[in-house]
Design an enzyme around this catalytic site. Sequence first.
Site, PDB file in Angstrom:
ATOM      1  N   LEU A  83    -117.783  -4.263 -47.732  1.00  0.00           N
ATOM      2  CA  LEU A  83    -117.622  -5.702 -47.946  1.00  0.00           C
ATOM      3  C   LEU A  83    -118.453  -6.187 -49.121  1.00  0.00           C
ATOM      4  O   LEU A  83    -119.384  -5.521 -49.559  1.00  0.00           O
ATOM      5  CB  LEU A  83    -117.988  -6.495 -46.688  1.00  0.00           C
ATOM      6  CG  LEU A  83    -119.457  -6.653 -46.291  1.00  0.00           C
ATOM      7  CD1 LEU A  83    -119.601  -7.790 -45.255  1.00  0.00           C
ATOM      8  CD2 LEU A  83    -120.051  -5.370 -45.738  1.00  0.00           C
ATOM      9  N   CYS A  84    -118.081  -7.380 -49.591  1.00  0.00           N
ATOM     10  CA  CYS A  84    -118.771  -8.088 -50.662  1.00  0.00           C
ATOM     11  C   CYS A  84    -118.788  -7.248 -51.940  1.00  0.00           C
ATOM     12  O   CYS A  84    -117.742  -6.987 -52.506  1.00  0.00           O
ATOM     13  CB  CYS A  84    -120.165  -8.500 -50.203  1.00  0.00           C
ATOM     14  SG  CYS A  84    -120.876  -9.822 -51.216  1.00  0.00           S
ATOM     15  N   HIS A  85    -119.944  -6.795 -52.424  1.00  0.00           N
ATOM     16  CA  HIS A  85    -119.985  -5.916 -53.595  1.00  0.00           C
ATOM     17  C   HIS A  85    -119.869  -4.444 -53.201  1.00  0.00           C
ATOM     18  O   HIS A  85    -119.791  -3.578 -54.075  1.00  0.00           O
ATOM     19  CB  HIS A  85    -121.270  -6.144 -54.386  1.00  0.00           C
ATOM     20  CG  HIS A  85    -121.297  -7.459 -55.104  1.00  0.00           C
ATOM     21  ND1 HIS A  85    -121.729  -8.624 -54.498  1.00  0.00           N
ATOM     22  CD2 HIS A  85    -120.941  -7.804 -56.365  1.00  0.00           C
ATOM     23  CE1 HIS A  85    -121.641  -9.625 -55.353  1.00  0.00           C
ATOM     24  NE2 HIS A  85    -121.163  -9.162 -56.492  1.00  0.00           N
TER      25      HIS A  85
END
Length: 291
Positions: free
Chosen positions: A187-189
């Site tokens: 998730l995210c980066h």
Amino acid sequence: MSNERDTSRTPTPDHAEHNAFFPSPYSLSQYTSAKTDFDGADYPTPYNGGKKVLMIGTDERYILMQNGSMFSTGNHPVEMLLPMYHLDKAGFEFDVATLSGNPVKLEMWAMPGEDEAVKSIYAKYLPKLKAPQKLADLLEQAVADDSPYAAVFVPGGHGVLAGIPHSREVKRLLNAFLAKDRYIITLCHGPACLLAPAVEEKPEDYPFKGYEICVFPDALDTGANLEIGYMPGPLPWLVGENLQKLGVKILNKGITGQVHRDRKLLTGDSPLASNNLGKLAAKTLLEAFAR
């Protein structure tokens, strides 16, 4: 008033490294909180079959930005620990690895100090976070047909950009998990890890081409994250842009907590997706393995 506002948006010096900076006070007031949106982890029939999840953390805190400054980052604690909490409660124990075997680096300024779920799972796995395994040392076991791992989990935080996307070990691991139909959770980066299979390969052979994912929006890294002083300068490269060049389809434009499953790849858009991704991952692995 104007001067106070400007100062609060100025990144905070990190004196442990030359020209390094933590996020500004203002950005932390916008992006962090004492509690998460955790609302329970009810898994009445947890898995007990012995398969584990391999979590790959970042062992590097500093990212060299385009302007020569260093961003003091690491893994985001909520993005790491809330999904871990759900999966652990569902019966899936974690092994922890980094590229070097050095400790996992966490963005402690984002730790939700009043969130009991996050604090409890952090305490449980702190020994493994401080003394992780070296990924290369467990790679043969991890990619084997009788691998002990049901899934690999790569949490976000800008620190993921340092090393993991360029790692031949991560490349081999993800390729093996794809080939053997195992789960990849990020998730995210964290989806920067999905760039590893492209290392030293032709773009047309990229195995995640056509996959749909959620990821932290480049527009925030080139816009708000600079404007509010979350980062001390522009990133050296952008995660979404590089994934799109390889044919990955990004579903989200903002950060709303969106999660998505495409085949065996589970992704989330930001720290706001941590709880949702944990639920999705736990449900998915229980359905696949608790038989």
